[in-house]
Scaffold this motif. Sequence first.
Motif, PDB file in Angstrom:
ATOM      1  N   ARG A 195       6.641   7.699   2.021  1.00  0.00           N
ATOM      2  CA  ARG A 195       7.524   6.574   1.241  1.00  0.00           C
ATOM      3  C   ARG A 195       7.056   7.059  -0.117  1.00  0.00           C
ATOM      4  O   ARG A 195       5.659   6.774  -0.083  1.00  0.00           O
ATOM      5  N   LEU A 196       8.079   6.535  -0.779  1.00  0.00           N
ATOM      6  CA  LEU A 196       7.412   6.472  -2.558  1.00  0.00           C
ATOM      7  C   LEU A 196       8.008   5.849  -3.182  1.00  0.00           C
ATOM      8  O   LEU A 196       9.750   5.901  -3.331  1.00  0.00           O
ATOM      9  N   VAL A 197       8.041   5.200  -3.898  1.00  0.00           N
ATOM     10  CA  VAL A 197       8.569   4.208  -4.660  1.00  0.00           C
ATOM     11  C   VAL A 197       8.870   4.697  -6.192  1.00  0.00           C
ATOM     12  O   VAL A 197       7.810   4.862  -7.262  1.00  0.00           O
ATOM     13  N   ILE A 198      10.426   5.289  -6.863  1.00  0.00           N
ATOM     14  CA  ILE A 198      10.372   5.625  -8.174  1.00  0.00           C
ATOM     15  C   ILE A 198      10.821   4.254  -9.078  1.00  0.00           C
ATOM     16  O   ILE A 198      12.000   3.875  -8.905  1.00  0.00           O
ATOM     17  N   CYS A 199      10.553   4.665 -10.438  1.00  0.00           N
ATOM     18  CA  CYS A 199      11.251   3.426 -11.417  1.00  0.00           C
ATOM     19  C   CYS A 199      12.649   4.518 -12.397  1.00  0.00           C
ATOM     20  O   CYS A 199      11.090   5.826 -12.717  1.00  0.00           O
ATOM     21  N   LEU A 200      13.377   4.201 -12.228  1.00  0.00           N
ATOM     22  CA  LEU A 200      13.919   5.285 -13.745  1.00  0.00           C
ATOM     23  C   LEU A 200      15.651   4.256 -14.175  1.00  0.00           C
ATOM     24  O   LEU A 200      15.595   3.553 -14.155  1.00  0.00           O
ATOM     25  N   ASP A 201      15.195   4.779 -15.430  1.00  0.00           N
ATOM     26  CA  ASP A 201      15.906   3.939 -16.176  1.00  0.00           C
ATOM     27  C   ASP A 201      17.566   4.178 -15.785  1.00  0.00           C
ATOM     28  O   ASP A 201      18.080   5.133 -15.510  1.00  0.00           O
ATOM     29  N   PRO A 202      18.919   2.894 -15.895  1.00  0.00           N
ATOM     30  CA  PRO A 202      20.194   3.561 -15.539  1.00  0.00           C
ATOM     31  C   PRO A 202      20.469   4.653 -16.231  1.00  0.00           C
ATOM     32  O   PRO A 202      21.782   4.736 -15.478  1.00  0.00           O
ATOM     33  N   ALA A 203      20.691   4.772 -17.183  1.00  0.00           N
ATOM     34  CA  ALA A 203      20.806   6.410 -18.227  1.00  0.00           C
ATOM     35  C   ALA A 203      20.795   7.302 -17.415  1.00  0.00           C
ATOM     36  O   ALA A 203      21.718   8.515 -17.311  1.00  0.00           O
ATOM     37  N   ARG A 204      19.904   7.528 -16.624  1.00  0.00           N
ATOM     38  CA  ARG A 204      19.850   8.651 -15.137  1.00  0.00           C
ATOM     39  C   ARG A 204      20.446   8.717 -14.230  1.00  0.00           C
ATOM     40  O   ARG A 204      19.777   8.509 -12.774  1.00  0.00           O
ATOM     41  N   HIS A 205      21.606   8.232 -14.161  1.00  0.00           N
ATOM     42  CA  HIS A 205      22.968   8.255 -13.068  1.00  0.00           C
ATOM     43  C   HIS A 205      22.929   9.632 -12.115  1.00  0.00           C
ATOM     44  O   HIS A 205      23.233   9.061 -11.229  1.00  0.00           O
ATOM     45  N   ASP A 206      22.577  10.783 -13.249  1.00  0.00           N
ATOM     46  CA  ASP A 206      22.331  11.619 -12.519  1.00  0.00           C
ATOM     47  C   ASP A 206      21.675  12.300 -11.607  1.00  0.00           C
ATOM     48  O   ASP A 206      22.254  12.529 -10.608  1.00  0.00           O
ATOM     49  N   SER A 257       0.719  -1.195   0.162  1.00  0.00           N
ATOM     50  CA  SER A 257      -0.454   0.393  -0.209  1.00  0.00           C
ATOM     51  C   SER A 257       1.024   0.737   0.007  1.00  0.00           C
ATOM     52  O   SER A 257       0.758   2.306   0.796  1.00  0.00           O
ATOM     53  N   ILE A 258       1.710   0.778  -0.932  1.00  0.00           N
ATOM     54  CA  ILE A 258       2.816   2.122  -1.181  1.00  0.00           C
ATOM     55  C   ILE A 258       2.724   2.896  -2.562  1.00  0.00           C
ATOM     56  O   ILE A 258       2.232   2.081  -3.596  1.00  0.00           O
ATOM     57  N   PRO A 259       2.790   4.294  -2.429  1.00  0.00           N
ATOM     58  CA  PRO A 259       2.259   5.115  -3.663  1.00  0.00           C
ATOM     59  C   PRO A 259       3.609   4.511  -5.130  1.00  0.00           C
ATOM     60  O   PRO A 259       4.448   4.452  -4.138  1.00  0.00           O
ATOM     61  N   VAL A 260       3.197   4.504  -5.835  1.00  0.00           N
ATOM     62  CA  VAL A 260       4.610   4.567  -6.841  1.00  0.00           C
ATOM     63  C   VAL A 260       4.263   5.406  -8.174  1.00  0.00           C
ATOM     64  O   VAL A 260       2.986   5.631  -8.557  1.00  0.00           O
ATOM     65  N   VAL A 261       5.097   5.764  -8.487  1.00  0.00           N
ATOM     66  CA  VAL A 261       4.933   6.100  -9.643  1.00  0.00           C
ATOM     67  C   VAL A 261       6.590   5.637 -10.787  1.00  0.00           C
ATOM     68  O   VAL A 261       6.855   5.799 -10.512  1.00  0.00           O
ATOM     69  N   GLU A 262       5.979   5.483 -12.067  1.00  0.00           N
ATOM     70  CA  GLU A 262       7.491   4.348 -12.506  1.00  0.00           C
ATOM     71  C   GLU A 262       7.929   6.340 -13.144  1.00  0.00           C
ATOM     72  O   GLU A 262       8.841   6.196 -12.299  1.00  0.00           O
ATOM     73  N   TYR A 263       8.044   5.391 -14.375  1.00  0.00           N
ATOM     74  CA  TYR A 263       9.499   6.097 -15.237  1.00  0.00           C
ATOM     75  C   TYR A 263       9.092   8.043 -16.014  1.00  0.00           C
ATOM     76  O   TYR A 263       9.002   8.015 -16.269  1.00  0.00           O
ATOM     77  N   LEU A 264       9.305   8.247 -14.109  1.00  0.00           N
ATOM     78  CA  LEU A 264       8.623   9.732 -14.604  1.00  0.00           C
ATOM     79  C   LEU A 264       9.472  11.093 -15.160  1.00  0.00           C
ATOM     80  O   LEU A 264       9.394  11.735 -15.707  1.00  0.00           O
ATOM     81  N   PHE A 265      10.759  10.313 -14.909  1.00  0.00           N
ATOM     82  CA  PHE A 265      11.466  11.337 -15.605  1.00  0.00           C
ATOM     83  C   PHE A 265      12.205  10.358 -16.896  1.00  0.00           C
ATOM     84  O   PHE A 265      13.209  10.957 -17.382  1.00  0.00           O
ATOM     85  N   ASP A 266      11.380   9.370 -17.668  1.00  0.00           N
ATOM     86  CA  ASP A 266      11.887   8.727 -18.736  1.00  0.00           C
ATOM     87  C   ASP A 266      10.947   9.113 -19.537  1.00  0.00           C
ATOM     88  O   ASP A 266      10.766   8.785 -20.743  1.00  0.00           O
ATOM     89  N   GLU A 267       9.547   8.895 -19.494  1.00  0.00           N
ATOM     90  CA  GLU A 267       8.835   8.830 -19.996  1.00  0.00           C
ATOM     91  C   GLU A 267       7.519   9.521 -19.512  1.00  0.00           C
ATOM     92  O   GLU A 267       7.343  10.122 -18.686  1.00  0.00           O
ATOM     93  N   GLU A 268       7.538  10.711 -20.830  1.00  0.00           N
ATOM     94  CA  GLU A 268       6.185  12.265 -20.954  1.00  0.00           C
ATOM     95  C   GLU A 268       5.142  11.568 -20.638  1.00  0.00           C
ATOM     96  O   GLU A 268       4.215  12.481 -19.963  1.00  0.00           O
ATOM     97  N   GLU A 269       4.935  10.283 -20.828  1.00  0.00           N
ATOM     98  CA  GLU A 269       2.874   9.644 -20.613  1.00  0.00           C
ATOM     99  C   GLU A 269       3.129   9.568 -19.052  1.00  0.00           C
ATOM    100  O   GLU A 269       1.764   8.643 -18.841  1.00  0.00           O
TER     101      GLU A 269
END
Length: 525
Positions: A404-415, A357-369
């Motif tokens: 608490r928050l879960v996000i997903c990132l592409d490894p190219a976003r190492h910065d 029951s934790i909020p999750v936002v997927e690839y918000l810094f990689d995927e416009e949609e």
Amino acid sequence: MARIAFILLCHKDPDVVVAQARELSAAGDYVAIHFDGRAPASQFAAIERGIAGEPNIVVTKPRVKCGWGEWSLVEATLNTLRKAVDAFPRASHFYMISGDCRAIKSARHAHAMLDSRDVDYIESVDFFDSDWIKTGMKEERLIYRHLVNERRHKRTFYALLEMQRRLGLSRSIPPDIEVMIGSQWWCLRRPTVEKVLAFIDRRRDVVRFFRTTWIPDETFFQTLVRHLVPRAEIESRTLTFLMFTDYGMPATFHDDHHDLLLAQDYLFARKISPEAHGLLERLGALWSSDRTDFPIAGDGRRLFEFLTQRGRVGRRFAQRFWERESSLGRERELIVIVCKKWHVAKRLAATAREALSIPVVEYLFDEEETALPDLGGIDRTLAKRHRHRRAVLRMLYNRFEADRLVICLDPARHDLVADFAADRSLTRVLLVECDTDDAYLRGHAERIGLIGDSTPDSTIRQILPTLTQDVVAEFEQIRAIDLEHLYRIDEGMDEATLVATLTRVFTCDEETAALIARTPHLFDD
């Protein structure tokens, strides 16, 4: 001594036009006015009454109905030039201005400057080789015929252009003409103007060509002067200071720009706001003054760009309200799932959302949609999210009313991984390493636009090893960051190790971690 005949093109505010003409002629110079034929006849009559008895001011008749981007602007200029040449035989220079232009130096300074060098001041650079045109059509301005006004009849304008393209109706530029381009605000010597007027009487073919080009006021005089005058006698610059915004519109000057304008190495400035009454009054008095002490800084464009860019990121006068606190918050926890195969990370995150029951936002810094709640506009583009990354996450915590928050990132976003890990909040990073076969790498290359449907297989085979090394390098860059809480899983890991790792990542019990570890088809493509 130089005496200037101003070619004043205007279309509104007859009282202002009269005042402007009187200010310019007060120092012994001349003014020839063209008042747009689209303006009411009553306003033109008011101008005629206002200049009655002024020997150094004339008006041009008949008036031309002018439209932006049309030949009509050049026609109005030529008619006014002829009027000025005939009316003011003592004029040594002819200076093109508009009703929005005002002097930022004294007439005494301007005359001395023009006397110091026997040149024409007109920006004139090669049409094709220069980068003067930043966006939009280039060659199409010339090789196709433009018969309607683009702003008033946009659909017809582009329909006619497309029809000519489809039918192959392009035309050649006159063979002995090298087209030039530059600002329409020029200052030409009398002999040059006389050569231009004689040329257009002699070369009607050149006039016919420019009549149907698009935006000819930026090419007609610029081209003819370069053909009629030795290059050593041309200073390829305008004497009118103007700046453009990021949207391609002229920047407007206000009362607080007085000192900045006077410090620029120009004689006039455009555009002055009609609401800048204090600035208009001070500049109007400046032209007829004896002032010659103008310290030239020439920093206007640099300052404008500097302040504009700082304003875009909320650092012009003060930070934007959402940037005042740069940390996510010491009491908050961020879990970052880093995975090259986005579908794998999304499956894992979806199971974690249900199980914890934790909020999750997927690839918000990689995927416009990526689905996001309304964050007041800061969330609309990837560029904005990236620029205000901590603010975006802080607002998400607030919207979800969670710490608490879960996000997903592409490894190219190492910065971004490094930035979040450096925050005062607690950041856990989970590297999800997947096997990347040739089929996946080929699909990845298509998604990033590296290859297309017609790319030969031989070329694709050559780049696949490089893509493999890119993926490896991206994960290595993340491992090189000094991360206190870094974890990894892969599809060959046994269930016991996988559960133990997920227990530490999500700080949950083993039963919940096992549920997440058993996500259906987790690593399937």
